[in-house]
Design a protein around this motif. Structure first.
Motif, PDB file in Angstrom:
ATOM      1  N   LYS A 147      11.185  20.142  14.115  1.00 18.66           N
ATOM      2  CA  LYS A 147      11.156  20.137  15.402  1.00 18.66           C
ATOM      3  C   LYS A 147      11.487  18.763  16.209  1.00 18.66           C
ATOM      4  O   LYS A 147      10.609  18.047  15.779  1.00 18.66           O
ATOM      5  CB  LYS A 147      10.467  20.662  16.661  1.00 18.66           C
ATOM      6  CG  LYS A 147      10.710  21.299  17.948  1.00 18.66           C
ATOM      7  CD  LYS A 147       9.490  21.802  18.638  1.00 18.66           C
ATOM      8  CE  LYS A 147       9.767  22.007  19.726  1.00 18.66           C
ATOM      9  NZ  LYS A 147       8.604  22.440  20.596  1.00 18.66           N
ATOM     10  N   LEU A 148      12.758  18.869  16.278  1.00 18.21           N
ATOM     11  CA  LEU A 148      12.961  17.822  16.818  1.00 18.21           C
ATOM     12  C   LEU A 148      13.626  17.904  18.384  1.00 18.21           C
ATOM     13  O   LEU A 148      14.065  18.820  18.951  1.00 18.21           O
ATOM     14  CB  LEU A 148      14.481  17.007  16.904  1.00 18.21           C
ATOM     15  CG  LEU A 148      14.230  16.503  15.483  1.00 18.21           C
ATOM     16  CD1 LEU A 148      16.079  16.251  14.214  1.00 18.21           C
ATOM     17  CD2 LEU A 148      13.821  15.609  14.988  1.00 18.21           C
ATOM     18  N   SER A 149      13.138  16.935  18.734  1.00 14.65           N
ATOM     19  CA  SER A 149      13.431  16.773  20.919  1.00 14.65           C
ATOM     20  C   SER A 149      13.751  15.727  21.346  1.00 14.65           C
ATOM     21  O   SER A 149      13.697  14.220  20.731  1.00 14.65           O
ATOM     22  CB  SER A 149      12.117  17.145  21.792  1.00 14.65           C
ATOM     23  OG  SER A 149      11.007  16.654  21.754  1.00 14.65           O
ATOM     24  N   ASP A 150      14.336  15.554  22.711  1.00 11.65           N
ATOM     25  CA  ASP A 150      14.345  14.328  24.147  1.00 11.65           C
ATOM     26  C   ASP A 150      13.617  14.028  24.889  1.00 11.65           C
ATOM     27  O   ASP A 150      13.656  14.254  26.264  1.00 11.65           O
ATOM     28  CB  ASP A 150      16.078  14.652  24.177  1.00 11.65           C
ATOM     29  CG  ASP A 150      16.850  14.798  23.105  1.00 11.65           C
ATOM     30  OD1 ASP A 150      17.367  14.450  22.103  1.00 11.65           O
ATOM     31  OD2 ASP A 150      17.952  15.981  23.524  1.00 11.65           O
ATOM     32  N   GLU A 151      12.352  14.670  24.441  1.00  9.54           N
ATOM     33  CA  GLU A 151      11.010  14.145  25.250  1.00  9.54           C
ATOM     34  C   GLU A 151      11.019  13.367  26.080  1.00  9.54           C
ATOM     35  O   GLU A 151       9.919  12.473  26.621  1.00  9.54           O
ATOM     36  CB  GLU A 151      10.118  14.301  25.285  1.00  9.54           C
ATOM     37  CG  GLU A 151      10.278  16.240  24.600  1.00  9.54           C
ATOM     38  CD  GLU A 151       8.717  16.621  23.995  1.00  9.54           C
ATOM     39  OE1 GLU A 151       8.080  16.212  24.556  1.00  9.54           O
ATOM     40  OE2 GLU A 151       8.676  17.798  23.572  1.00  9.54           O
TER      41      GLU A 151
END
Length: 490
Positions: free
Chosen positions: A389-393
């Motif tokens: 899971k990749l995110s831009d948090e």
């Protein structure tokens, strides 16, 4: 003359002037001299003995990679590379980091929104980090990873062993003295550590020296570390187990830029005649395709920063093609560079190494490197399979990707035997996440030992927090993971 002495190397007079003005404006540094190409850089480095060097990659006469290799062989000096954000630029930057450069910055380029002011600020930030590490004694100049020679280098650039390969029989008779197994217990922690006494010269990794040379195992492995529960195993001879790099286990052929699938049939090169059966040529073994499956009970997570590319090379090349666990990796690095790092490591490793993609299925015998500029975590789908899971948090612990972010995503995944590793790097990213993992019942938490770190920051933070169950030198991490994941039954 006050301040840290800096040598600036760039073929552009404009960039030399810009960097000189930026550096001289900071009282902590003083520009010692400038060089317009690699040849002049080598000469000035030996003559003036700067404290630190900024090195452009693309230059006439002698490029930055060649100059770096020469300097690191004769007068090891902290070097910060200046890299263009191009395919060639990112690939060469990764090689430079493996050859001994401590860090890099991106030069202004039409493809990225970087102006001269931003580049100057980034350079000063890197210089201050290097100065802090040098003043605190955390920075160490270790032998370069000599896995392959630079394409078509001048003869004096090649390591002596690469000029003429000895016949196989001679290679088999060579032995390498093993590293003494000196260990201590860290006060108040119960953590087994490498002894505080640091060797004057660390053993140079025995890596292949030529672009087309077969990847051969080292003549002798360092002794298996005595690491408590990790070490509760029978001797190799008694148990019948073999490490992935024992002489009877032939590593696959590794050629950079060639896919694993295309390496299944390899034409043998010209080999010395066998003194016993001269008519029978020596044929290299076929490449072994990694054995992957989406079913596993163990998972390895590795975090690293400054000095990480060379440390990852050492660890991941020691993992066998049938390793029954996936490996999640966070290396502090900007976008595009993580992809080049994955491609280069993949060309050397028996396992797959790739830059992670959002939603992809996690499989054994595969290392997933978090993309620069994104956070990576482990998730479980409705079918019970694990996915990336990749995110831009946003940054965590000042980093994106962050080791703490990745480690914390493993908390609660108690159906997996989790093995966390923190290696060389500035700062403390990953230490809190490792402590949380240990408290959540992680099987193994390893911090790289001080004497093999380029910068002993992140591992030290983990040790000081009590997060690390074991502290191992770099050469002992892969054997410990293999032993723990493949052979430990409980």
């Amino acid at each position: 003359m006050t301040g840290l002495k800096v040598l600036i190397v760039d073929d552009s007079p404009f960039m030399r002037k810009v960097f000189s003005d930026v550096i001289d404006a900071d009282a902590a540094f003083k520009v010692l001299a400038t060089a317009c190409d690699g040849e002049e850089a080598v000469s000035l480095a030996l003559e003036l003995k700067p404290d630190i060097i900024t090195m452009d990659l693309e230059m006439p006469r002698m490029n930055g990679l060649e100059a770096l290799q020469k300097i690191m062989k004769v007068k090891p000096t902290p070097v910060i590379m200046l890299s263009a954000v191009t395919d060639n630029g990112t690939r060469d930057t990764i090689r430079a980091l493996q050859y001994g450069a401590i860090d890099f910055i991106r030069k202004p380029d039409g493809a990225v929104k970087l102006d001269i002011r931003q580049v100057g600020e980034q350079l000063l930030e890197k210089l201050h980090i290097a100065m802090e590490s040098m003043n605190s004694g955390l920075l160490r100049m270790l032998p370069a990873v000599e896995d392959k020679a630079i394409e078509s280098p001048s003869p004096e650039l090649r390591p002596p062993a690469a000029k003429e390969a000895p016949p196989p029989k001679a290679e088999q008779e060579q032995t390498t003295p093993s590293e003494p197994d000196v260990r201590r217990t860290l006060p108040g922690t119960g953590i087994t550590s490498a002894a505080a006494a640091k060797p004057a010269i660390l053993p140079k990794p025995q890596k292949p020296k030529r672009e087309t040379e077969l990847r051969k195992p080292t003549a002798a492995l360092p002794p298996r570390p005595n690491i408590g529960k990790l070490g509760e195993r029978k001797p190799i001879e008694a148990s019948g187990l073999r490490d992935s790099r024992d002489k009877d286990s032939k590593p696959p052929i590794r050629e950079e830029g060639v896919s694993k699938e295309s390496r299944k049939e390899t034409k043998p090169g010209k080999q010395p005649a066998n003194p016993i059966t001269a008519a029978a040529p020596i044929v290299p073994p076929p490449a072994v395709e990694p054995k992957v499956t989406a079913s596993f009970t163990d998972l390895v997570a590795i975090g690293t920063s400054t000095g990480g590319p060379r440390a990852l090379h050492e660890v991941l090349t020691g993992i066998p093609s049938d390793f029954p666990a996936p490996i999640l990796v966070v290396q502090h690095m900007p976008p595009k560079f993580t992809n080049s790092l994955a491609q280069r490591l993949d060309s050397f490793c028996s396992i797959h190494v790739r830059e992670a993609k959002d939603g992809e299925l996690v499989e054994t015998a595969t290392a997933y490197i978090a993309p620069g500029g994104r956070q990576m975590s482990l998730s479980k789908d409705t079918g019970g399979k694990y996915r990336i899971k990749l995110s831009d948090e946003g940054p965590r612990s000042g980093h994106m990707p962050s080791v703490d972010f990745m480690f914390e995503s493993l908390i609660g995944q108690r159906q997996l035997k989790r093995h966390a590793v923190l290696m060389t790097g500035m700062g403390s990213d990953g230490a809190k996440g490792m402590l949380a993992l240990r408290q959540d019942g992680a099987q193994t938490t390893i911090a790289e030992a001080e004497q093999t770190c380029v910068v002993y920051g992140m591992p030290r933070s983990a040790v000081e927090l009590g997060a690390a169950t074991h502290q191992l030198p770099l050469q002992g991490i892969a054997p410990a993971l293999v032993q723990e994941v493949k052979f430990r039954k409980s």
